[in-house]
Structures are given as C-alpha cells and as structure tokens.
Design a protein around this motif. Sequence first.
Motif, PDB file in Angstrom:
ATOM      1  N   THR A   1       0.857  -1.184   0.000  1.00 54.50           N
ATOM      2  CA  THR A   1       0.000   0.000   0.000  1.00 54.50           C
ATOM      3  C   THR A   1       0.889   1.228   0.000  1.00 54.50           C
ATOM      4  OG1 THR A   1      -1.637   1.270   1.278  1.00 54.50           O
ATOM      5  CG2 THR A   1      -0.315  -0.333   2.513  1.00 54.50           C
ATOM      6  N   GLN A   2       0.821   2.034  -1.059  1.00 58.39           N
ATOM      7  CA  GLN A   2       1.779   3.118  -1.249  1.00 58.39           C
ATOM      8  C   GLN A   2       1.124   4.367  -1.843  1.00 58.39           C
ATOM      9  OE1 GLN A   2       3.984   0.139  -3.458  1.00 58.39           O
ATOM     10  NE2 GLN A   2       3.971   1.424  -5.285  1.00 58.39           N
ATOM     11  N   ALA A   3       1.945   5.308  -2.325  1.00 58.42           N
ATOM     12  CA  ALA A   3       1.508   6.658  -2.701  1.00 58.42           C
ATOM     13  C   ALA A   3       0.990   7.337  -1.436  1.00 58.42           C
ATOM     14  CB  ALA A   3       0.482   6.623  -3.820  1.00 58.42           C
ATOM     15  N   SER A   4      -0.263   7.809  -1.411  1.00 56.90           N
ATOM     16  CA  SER A   4      -0.828   8.291  -0.148  1.00 56.90           C
ATOM     17  C   SER A   4      -1.228   7.050   0.649  1.00 56.90           C
ATOM     18  CB  SER A   4      -2.042   9.192  -0.408  1.00 56.90           C
ATOM     19  OG  SER A   4      -1.624  10.390  -1.013  1.00 56.90           O
ATOM     20  N   THR A   5      -0.273   6.541   1.389  1.00 54.22           N
ATOM     21  CA  THR A   5      -0.390   5.214   1.990  1.00 54.22           C
ATOM     22  C   THR A   5      -1.484   5.143   3.041  1.00 54.22           C
ATOM     23  OG1 THR A   5       1.961   4.831   1.615  1.00 54.22           O
ATOM     24  CG2 THR A   5       0.873   3.419   3.236  1.00 54.22           C
TER      25      THR A   5
ATOM     26  N   GLN B   1      -2.106   3.865  -4.278  1.00 55.74           N
ATOM     27  CA  GLN B   1      -1.643   2.794  -5.152  1.00 55.74           C
ATOM     28  C   GLN B   1      -1.556   1.546  -4.281  1.00 55.74           C
ATOM     29  OE1 GLN B   1       2.364   2.840  -7.053  1.00 55.74           O
ATOM     30  NE2 GLN B   1       1.242   2.458  -8.958  1.00 55.74           N
ATOM     31  N   VAL B   2      -2.277   0.510  -4.669  1.00 55.12           N
ATOM     32  CA  VAL B   2      -2.405  -0.689  -3.834  1.00 55.12           C
ATOM     33  C   VAL B   2      -2.284  -1.926  -4.703  1.00 55.12           C
ATOM     34  CG1 VAL B   2      -3.756  -1.843  -2.044  1.00 55.12           C
ATOM     35  CG2 VAL B   2      -4.097   0.606  -2.469  1.00 55.12           C
ATOM     36  N   ALA B   3      -1.592  -2.931  -4.184  1.00 50.24           N
ATOM     37  CA  ALA B   3      -1.497  -4.219  -4.864  1.00 50.24           C
ATOM     38  C   ALA B   3      -1.691  -5.321  -3.838  1.00 50.24           C
ATOM     39  CB  ALA B   3      -0.143  -4.370  -5.537  1.00 50.24           C
ATOM     40  N   VAL B   4      -2.384  -6.373  -4.255  1.00 48.87           N
ATOM     41  CA  VAL B   4      -2.610  -7.514  -3.377  1.00 48.87           C
ATOM     42  C   VAL B   4      -2.454  -8.788  -4.189  1.00 48.87           C
ATOM     43  CG1 VAL B   4      -5.107  -7.285  -3.744  1.00 48.87           C
ATOM     44  CG2 VAL B   4      -4.260  -8.657  -1.838  1.00 48.87           C
ATOM     45  N   ILE B   5      -1.786  -9.793  -3.596  1.00 50.10           N
ATOM     46  CA  ILE B   5      -1.631 -11.084  -4.244  1.00 50.10           C
ATOM     47  C   ILE B   5      -1.886 -12.173  -3.213  1.00 50.10           C
ATOM     48  CG2 ILE B   5       0.885 -11.121  -3.863  1.00 50.10           C
ATOM     49  CD1 ILE B   5       1.090 -12.625  -6.584  1.00 50.10           C
ATOM     50  N   SER B   6      -2.652 -13.175  -3.590  1.00 49.48           N
ATOM     51  CA  SER B   6      -2.958 -14.271  -2.677  1.00 49.48           C
ATOM     52  C   SER B   6      -1.957 -15.400  -2.870  1.00 49.48           C
ATOM     53  CB  SER B   6      -4.384 -14.783  -2.911  1.00 49.48           C
ATOM     54  OG  SER B   6      -4.517 -15.287  -4.220  1.00 49.48           O
TER      55      SER B   6
ATOM     56  N   ASP C   1      -2.284 -18.292  -3.722  1.00 51.27           N
ATOM     57  CA  ASP C   1      -2.519 -19.119  -4.904  1.00 51.27           C
ATOM     58  C   ASP C   1      -2.174 -18.398  -6.212  1.00 51.27           C
ATOM     59  OD1 ASP C   1      -4.591 -17.316  -5.196  1.00 51.27           O
ATOM     60  OD2 ASP C   1      -6.201 -18.775  -4.913  1.00 51.27           O
ATOM     61  N   GLY C   2      -1.641 -17.168  -6.110  1.00 47.40           N
ATOM     62  CA  GLY C   2      -1.175 -16.443  -7.289  1.00 47.40           C
ATOM     63  C   GLY C   2      -2.165 -15.470  -7.899  1.00 47.40           C
ATOM     64  N   ARG C   3      -3.424 -15.455  -7.443  1.00 48.56           N
ATOM     65  CA  ARG C   3      -4.386 -14.465  -7.945  1.00 48.56           C
ATOM     66  C   ARG C   3      -3.999 -13.087  -7.413  1.00 48.56           C
ATOM     67  NH1 ARG C   3     -10.009 -16.384  -5.933  1.00 48.56           N
ATOM     68  NH2 ARG C   3      -8.714 -16.871  -4.100  1.00 48.56           N
ATOM     69  N   SER C   4      -4.304 -12.040  -8.175  1.00 49.58           N
ATOM     70  CA  SER C   4      -3.859 -10.703  -7.757  1.00 49.58           C
ATOM     71  C   SER C   4      -4.808  -9.625  -8.240  1.00 49.58           C
ATOM     72  CB  SER C   4      -2.458 -10.417  -8.297  1.00 49.58           C
ATOM     73  OG  SER C   4      -2.466 -10.348  -9.720  1.00 49.58           O
ATOM     74  N   ALA C   5      -4.637  -8.431  -7.682  1.00 51.12           N
ATOM     75  CA  ALA C   5      -5.386  -7.241  -8.106  1.00 51.12           C
ATOM     76  C   ALA C   5      -4.546  -6.021  -7.781  1.00 51.12           C
ATOM     77  CB  ALA C   5      -6.732  -7.177  -7.394  1.00 51.12           C
ATOM     78  N   GLN C   6      -4.700  -4.965  -8.590  1.00 52.03           N
ATOM     79  CA  GLN C   6      -3.925  -3.739  -8.394  1.00 52.03           C
ATOM     80  C   GLN C   6      -4.779  -2.512  -8.686  1.00 52.03           C
ATOM     81  OE1 GLN C   6      -0.811  -5.623 -11.070  1.00 52.03           O
ATOM     82  NE2 GLN C   6       0.508  -4.220  -9.906  1.00 52.03           N
ATOM     83  N   HIS C   7      -4.371  -1.396  -8.092  1.00 49.37           N
ATOM     84  CA  HIS C   7      -5.034  -0.114  -8.344  1.00 49.37           C
ATOM     85  C   HIS C   7      -3.996   0.988  -8.321  1.00 49.37           C
ATOM     86  CE1 HIS C   7      -7.584   3.430  -7.859  1.00 49.37           C
ATOM     87  NE2 HIS C   7      -6.866   3.737  -6.779  1.00 49.37           N
TER      88      HIS C   7
ATOM     89  N   ALA D   1       3.232   6.865 -13.251  1.00 50.50           N
ATOM     90  CA  ALA D   1       2.767   5.876 -12.284  1.00 50.50           C
ATOM     91  C   ALA D   1       2.056   4.766 -13.030  1.00 50.50           C
ATOM     92  CB  ALA D   1       1.827   6.510 -11.261  1.00 50.50           C
ATOM     93  N   GLY D   2       2.178   3.548 -12.530  1.00 48.68           N
ATOM     94  CA  GLY D   2       1.500   2.439 -13.172  1.00 48.68           C
ATOM     95  C   GLY D   2       1.795   1.133 -12.476  1.00 48.68           C
ATOM     96  N   HIS D   3       1.205   0.060 -13.005  1.00 51.34           N
ATOM     97  CA  HIS D   3       1.413  -1.244 -12.394  1.00 51.34           C
ATOM     98  C   HIS D   3       1.412  -2.324 -13.464  1.00 51.34           C
ATOM     99  CE1 HIS D   3      -3.068  -0.542 -12.105  1.00 51.34           C
ATOM    100  NE2 HIS D   3      -3.051  -1.708 -12.745  1.00 51.34           N
ATOM    101  N   ARG D   4       1.884  -3.490 -13.060  1.00 48.58           N
ATOM    102  CA  ARG D   4       1.987  -4.620 -13.982  1.00 48.58           C
ATOM    103  C   ARG D   4       1.885  -5.906 -13.174  1.00 48.58           C
ATOM    104  NH1 ARG D   4       6.918  -5.757 -18.283  1.00 48.58           N
ATOM    105  NH2 ARG D   4       6.636  -8.020 -18.490  1.00 48.58           N
ATOM    106  N   ALA D   5       1.177  -6.890 -13.721  1.00 52.63           N
ATOM    107  CA  ALA D   5       1.038  -8.189 -13.068  1.00 52.63           C
ATOM    108  C   ALA D   5       1.578  -9.286 -13.971  1.00 52.63           C
ATOM    109  CB  ALA D   5      -0.425  -8.469 -12.738  1.00 52.63           C
TER     110      ALA D   5
END
Length: 353
Positions: free
Chosen positions: A77-81, A117-122, A124-130, A139-143
């Motif tokens: 959890t980052q940017a304005s954390t 800016q938030v990223a989460v990974i379980s 089992d490898g499933r993930s989500a980002q914002h 700024a950006g993200h990649r999975a």
Amino acid sequence: MRITMLATVLALSITATPRTGQAQEPYAWRDSLVFHTFSIAAIDPRTGEVGVAVTTRVPCVGNGVPWVRKGVGAVATQASTRTEYGNELLDALARGESPEAALKRALAADSGFQSRQVAVISVDGRSAQHTGTGPNAWAGHRAGTNYVTQGNILVGPEVIEAVAKSFEASEGKPYHLADRLITALNAGFVLGGDKRHGLRTSAAVVVADARPGMSRRSDGQTANINVCENADPVGELRRIYDAVSQTLGYRTLEQFSGGDVYQLKVMLNALGFFKRGETITARGPDANLFTAETVAAVDAFRASDRMGTPAVGGSPAGLVDDETVTRLWAALERTGKATAVRQQLLDGTMIRR
C-alpha cells in the motif's frame, strides 16, 4: 524494526498540559503518510512463501508499505499510503475472498482512493492492483505469474518493466523468495527508480513462510529487513540479507567457522578439490569449520585457476575473497554443476532469525 520520532518543545514561559484521555501524536505523523515508491509483491508456489520488497526516497518505507501473512498473501500500500489496507485485504483473503473483490470493496469505501496505489496477491497467485490519478509523474502497475509490481513518481515505465523481467527470469531457479525480490527491486533501482533526489532513502523486504520449522516466529516471517535510511538502500538490503543468511561472499574467508564455510566445501567438492567422491552434508561434525583440509582444497583450486597461492604470488593460505567466489561459480558453470550446487545450498543460505 519500527521507529517512532518524538518531538519535545521547550518553552520558558508557556506550560502546555494535554487534555485528559487524548493521545499525544508524534510531530512527524501530523502530515499524511506518503510513500511515493515502487515495489513488488510476490509468492513462490513451490514453497508457499509470500513477500514484498520496496524502496523509496523517504525514510522507513518498511514501516508502512509491505504487509504479509503466512499462508494467505501479501499487500503493498503506497503513494498516499493507507496502512489499514494491509490487514483489511489480508483478512479478506483469509476469509476466502478473491483479491479483485477484496480490493474493489476496499476502494469503494475509501474517499481518498484516487491518491492510493495498492497491490494484493494471494498465496494461490491471484492478484489485483489499483493506481489512482496521483501526482503529475509516471505511475503504473503490472502483473505477471506469481507477482505484481507497481510504482509512482518514477523515471518511467522501464523501472517496473525491469523489476518484472528480473523476477520472471528467476522463476523456478534455486533461490529463496527474499533473494529474488531484492534482485528484482535492484533491477528497477539501477534504472533510476524514484524520480526524486535526496539523501534520505530507504528499502525493505518482508517474507513469510507457512511451512513448519521454517521460521522462529509464530507469524512465519523468515525475513524482515527494514533499511530506514541509507545512501544506497537496496545495496544495504542485499548486504544485510547476505550477512544474515551467511551467503558465501558476504565476508572474506581465511580461517573461520560458519554457514558460508559449508557452502565453500560443497562447491570445492563438486569441482573435485575437497573430499572427492564423498557427499558433503550440512549436519556433519566439521561442516562449518574452516579446517586444514579446506585450506588445502582452496589453495589447490586457486592454483588450478592460476590465482595467487602461498607458493605462487604470496597470497594467504586458504584465501577466499570476492574474486575467489566469482571464480568458483564460473568453474561450476563451465562444468555444468552450478544449478545442482545452488539447489544443495538452498537451505543453508536461508534466514531463520
């Protein structure tokens, strides 16, 4: 490690008394918690390890961005954390909610979601980002398979591309997750990383392992290194990791005792210079001792590789410096034995503190 800064105000004519029941907030906390940064959160499906590595241009990034839970997953959890995202998202994963659903619900309840800016990974490898709109910088993200990487106020997209490429290249290789995360983070750091410049920089890596006996802690953490401030934070992260795991090369060997001596013996054995035909075990009575036989094996290798020895060049007996370690690995690569040796050494280079 968690650092709290306290502000003390001295006045000659004013006496301030806090209101009863009101907690005193450290001065440094009065502004919003901001970690403009880049990070990687990942899992290792072979071991079940979960972890996060992160670096930024402000102090103590490890106190806010990385969150891990053994057997569950990892959050950055980052940017304005908003640190609450850490446990909120991990709790949701533990209840069986998908990363995508958990993050969507959390963002919907957050009026400041556009600054996050938030990223989460379980596990089992499933993930989500914002990535929100944020400040006026890249700024950006990649999975990818088993990882998510993200950053803001970066020199450009090449930073997280380098992080991703490095992590993907180490997939399936005999390295612990913390080791892979630090290497991937450094790949982005050397390209410029955080766009801002300043003296106060930090980095952190946190990894948890749910396997029995792999951690001394009930929460399963095997690595928790928080470099709060350093001129070369990722380099310091690597130095600490190598020192704590006693990875061969973290010190110059002459005659010592430690886990790196065992690693040296395994490498010399594979090359035929030490106890040829025998199997070197980590539990042997002299496994960690730099014995006279080990010294002789080192000198024999150095002589075969045309390096200085006591007889040629006047080097100390049994000298194992950075160049020797590099030459040993090069010899193992040439003989096609490097991967097998790394696999044998994997447990011997792990943090269990």
